[in-house]
Design a protein around this motif. Structure first.
Motif, PDB file in Angstrom:
ATOM      1  N   ARG A   1       0.817  -1.201   0.000  1.00 58.47           N
ATOM      2  CA  ARG A   1       0.000   0.000   0.000  1.00 58.47           C
ATOM      3  C   ARG A   1       0.859   1.263   0.000  1.00 58.47           C
ATOM      4  O   ARG A   1       0.598   2.222   0.716  1.00 58.47           O
ATOM      5  N   ALA A   2       1.902   1.249  -0.814  1.00 55.69           N
ATOM      6  CA  ALA A   2       2.744   2.432  -0.984  1.00 55.69           C
ATOM      7  C   ALA A   2       2.244   3.200  -2.202  1.00 55.69           C
ATOM      8  O   ALA A   2       1.702   2.626  -3.144  1.00 55.69           O
ATOM      9  N   LEU A   3       2.403   4.500  -2.183  1.00 57.33           N
ATOM     10  CA  LEU A   3       1.970   5.342  -3.289  1.00 57.33           C
ATOM     11  C   LEU A   3       3.032   6.386  -3.581  1.00 57.33           C
ATOM     12  O   LEU A   3       3.422   7.151  -2.704  1.00 57.33           O
ATOM     13  N   ARG A   4       3.494   6.410  -4.820  1.00 59.17           N
ATOM     14  CA  ARG A   4       4.410   7.448  -5.295  1.00 59.17           C
ATOM     15  C   ARG A   4       3.571   8.392  -6.155  1.00 59.17           C
ATOM     16  O   ARG A   4       3.188   8.049  -7.265  1.00 59.17           O
ATOM     17  N   LEU A   5       3.301   9.576  -5.622  1.00 59.97           N
ATOM     18  CA  LEU A   5       2.355  10.496  -6.244  1.00 59.97           C
ATOM     19  C   LEU A   5       3.028  11.806  -6.620  1.00 59.97           C
ATOM     20  O   LEU A   5       3.768  12.385  -5.825  1.00 59.97           O
ATOM     21  N   GLY A   6       2.741  12.280  -7.819  1.00 62.13           N
ATOM     22  CA  GLY A   6       3.224  13.577  -8.260  1.00 62.13           C
ATOM     23  C   GLY A   6       2.135  14.641  -8.107  1.00 62.13           C
ATOM     24  O   GLY A   6       0.964  14.376  -8.380  1.00 62.13           O
ATOM     25  N   LEU A   7       2.515  15.824  -7.651  1.00 64.82           N
ATOM     26  CA  LEU A   7       1.597  16.950  -7.515  1.00 64.82           C
ATOM     27  C   LEU A   7       2.127  18.117  -8.346  1.00 64.82           C
ATOM     28  O   LEU A   7       3.269  18.548  -8.166  1.00 64.82           O
ATOM     29  N   SER A   8       1.301  18.609  -9.241  1.00 69.05           N
ATOM     30  CA  SER A   8       1.734  19.654 -10.164  1.00 69.05           C
ATOM     31  C   SER A   8       1.936  20.989  -9.457  1.00 69.05           C
ATOM     32  O   SER A   8       1.072  21.447  -8.699  1.00 69.05           O
ATOM     33  N   THR A   9       3.075  21.619  -9.738  1.00 66.99           N
ATOM     34  CA  THR A   9       3.337  22.946  -9.190  1.00 66.99           C
ATOM     35  C   THR A   9       2.608  24.035  -9.980  1.00 66.99           C
ATOM     36  O   THR A   9       2.762  25.221  -9.687  1.00 66.99           O
ATOM     37  N   ALA A  10       1.806  23.639 -10.977  1.00 66.11           N
ATOM     38  CA  ALA A  10       0.972  24.623 -11.669  1.00 66.11           C
ATOM     39  C   ALA A  10      -0.064  25.199 -10.716  1.00 66.11           C
ATOM     40  O   ALA A  10      -0.531  26.332 -10.907  1.00 66.11           O
ATOM     41  N   PHE A  11      -0.455  24.414  -9.695  1.00 60.38           N
ATOM     42  CA  PHE A  11      -1.384  24.886  -8.677  1.00 60.38           C
ATOM     43  C   PHE A  11      -0.599  25.294  -7.424  1.00 60.38           C
ATOM     44  O   PHE A  11       0.446  24.709  -7.125  1.00 60.38           O
ATOM     45  N   GLU A  12      -1.115  26.262  -6.679  1.00 62.01           N
ATOM     46  CA  GLU A  12      -0.502  26.612  -5.399  1.00 62.01           C
ATOM     47  C   GLU A  12      -0.614  25.400  -4.480  1.00 62.01           C
ATOM     48  O   GLU A  12      -1.676  24.785  -4.357  1.00 62.01           O
ATOM     49  N   GLN A  13       0.504  25.010  -3.849  1.00 58.04           N
ATOM     50  CA  GLN A  13       0.561  23.712  -3.180  1.00 58.04           C
ATOM     51  C   GLN A  13      -0.350  23.576  -1.969  1.00 58.04           C
ATOM     52  O   GLN A  13      -0.682  22.465  -1.552  1.00 58.04           O
TER      53      GLN A  13
ATOM     54  N   SER B   1      -5.544  30.021  -7.147  1.00 58.73           N
ATOM     55  CA  SER B   1      -5.070  29.605  -5.819  1.00 58.73           C
ATOM     56  C   SER B   1      -3.822  30.362  -5.394  1.00 58.73           C
ATOM     57  O   SER B   1      -3.547  30.480  -4.194  1.00 58.73           O
ATOM     58  N   PHE B   2      -3.079  30.934  -6.336  1.00 59.38           N
ATOM     59  CA  PHE B   2      -1.869  31.681  -5.971  1.00 59.38           C
ATOM     60  C   PHE B   2      -2.201  33.004  -5.278  1.00 59.38           C
ATOM     61  O   PHE B   2      -1.316  33.623  -4.680  1.00 59.38           O
ATOM     62  N   ALA B   3      -3.450  33.426  -5.341  1.00 59.88           N
ATOM     63  CA  ALA B   3      -3.833  34.651  -4.642  1.00 59.88           C
ATOM     64  C   ALA B   3      -3.714  34.487  -3.134  1.00 59.88           C
ATOM     65  O   ALA B   3      -3.706  35.484  -2.393  1.00 59.88           O
ATOM     66  N   ALA B   4      -3.611  33.241  -2.662  1.00 56.54           N
ATOM     67  CA  ALA B   4      -3.431  33.005  -1.227  1.00 56.54           C
ATOM     68  C   ALA B   4      -2.049  33.437  -0.753  1.00 56.54           C
ATOM     69  O   ALA B   4      -1.816  33.609   0.448  1.00 56.54           O
ATOM     70  N   ILE B   5      -1.114  33.622  -1.691  1.00 55.21           N
ATOM     71  CA  ILE B   5       0.241  34.035  -1.336  1.00 55.21           C
ATOM     72  C   ILE B   5       0.254  35.546  -1.109  1.00 55.21           C
ATOM     73  O   ILE B   5      -0.140  36.322  -1.982  1.00 55.21           O
ATOM     74  N   GLN B   6       0.685  35.947   0.045  1.00 54.36           N
ATOM     75  CA  GLN B   6       0.786  37.371   0.365  1.00 54.36           C
ATOM     76  C   GLN B   6       2.206  37.835   0.037  1.00 54.36           C
ATOM     77  O   GLN B   6       3.162  37.462   0.710  1.00 54.36           O
TER      78      GLN B   6
END
Length: 295
Positions: free
Chosen positions: A99-111, A252-257
């Motif tokens: 039950r291991a998972l190697r998952l990629g998350l795109s940096t196109a979205f604010e993390q 979502s990047f608007a969350a960055i001040q």
């Protein structure tokens, strides 16, 4: 007692021998084994020396098994078949039990968008390994088997992958210097920004998304002067704050001040990023549940 040379025999030599015997040609066998011909020939000679027999008769048209070679092939056949079955069973154990998972998350979205997802996943898998990259790089890693799945931003070139749309999309908004007069406007049009430089990426970085945005730009009458976009978002925002240009980023990047940077919506609303789950086609059933996990 088994003679020392036989007891220490590498099973790979037997596998090489079986492939050469099937092909009756050293060159074709080398291609199947993803190796060059000279080392394969050396391995076969080494096996012959270990066994003390001649396995093949060499001639201009290829190779022919000797009587001893046929006997050896009959003896090692069950062993090699058992090896394949053993590896297959171990693979199934590894896939079902770990039950291991190697998952990629795109940096196109604010993390921060993925924080709820990561929390849920840690309750469902024993080991979670997350890689954060741009969507094109994540797609390459999935194709190469380095990742089990990746949440990518669409549109994206996804040849060789199975892609399932995920219930998450964001409009692109303008990130611009707070010192510009446009920063006082509640909603901006693309055409109204023509006189301002745009931080944008080169087509080779993401051809599908580049072409998608370019069509929308043209429909909106938007033909900006482009400056090469920095790869790191913190560098990009620093350049914007300095007044060097604007960028179009997911909402979502608007969350960055960031001091000196303001975010404003675009009134046309056509530019959007859609999330998608990318896997290898043979792994769709195994990881399909990821597409239904809420962000």
């Amino acid at each position: 007692m088994t003679p020392p040379l036989i007891h220490a025999l590498d099973i790979r030599l037997l596998r090489y021998f079986a492939v050469v015997a099937e092909e009756n040609n050293m060159s074709r066998a080398a291609q199947r084994l993803f190796m060059s011909q000279p080392p394969l020939s050396r391995h076969i000679r080494q096996l012959e020396e270990r066994l003390g027999v001649t396995l093949f008769v060499r001639h201009t048209k290829g190779l022919t098994l000797t009587e001893e070679g046929r006997r050896v092939l009959e003896i090692v056949g069950p062993l090699l078949e058992m090896q394949e079955k053993t590896y297959a069973m171990l693979q199934r154990v590894a896939q079902s039990g770990d039950r291991a998972l190697r998952l990629g998350l795109s940096t196109a979205f604010e993390q921060g968008v993925f924080a709820p997802l990561e929390t849920q996943l840690r309750t469902r898998v024993q080991r979670l390994h997350i890689v954060r990259h741009g969507s094109p790089e994540l797609a390459r890693l999935v194709r190469r088997g380095k990742l089990d799945a990746a949440l990518v931003a669409l549109p994206l070139e996804t040849a060789g992958l199975a892609v399932t749309p995920v219930d998450w999309q964001e409009p692109l908004i303008a990130a611009l210097p707070a010192s510009w007069p446009e920063a006082e406007t509640a909603s901006l049009s693309l055409k109204g920004l023509n006189h301002r430089p745009l931080f944008w990426f080169k087509r080779e970085r993401n051809p599908a998304f580049f072409d998608y945005t370019r069509k929308i730009f043209h429909r909106a009458g938007y033909f900006p002067t482009c400056i090469e976009e920095p790869l790191e978002h913190d560098v990009l925002l620093a350049r914007i704050a300095h007044g060097d240009g604007l960028s179009l980023l997911p909402a979502s990047f608007a969350a960055i001040q960031r001091r000196g940077v303001v975010f404003r919506p675009l009134c046309n609303g056509e530019l959007t990023l859609q999330a998608g789950l990318a896997t290898l086609p043979e792994d769709v059933a195994r990881w399909q549940w990821l597409a239904s996990v809420r962000f």
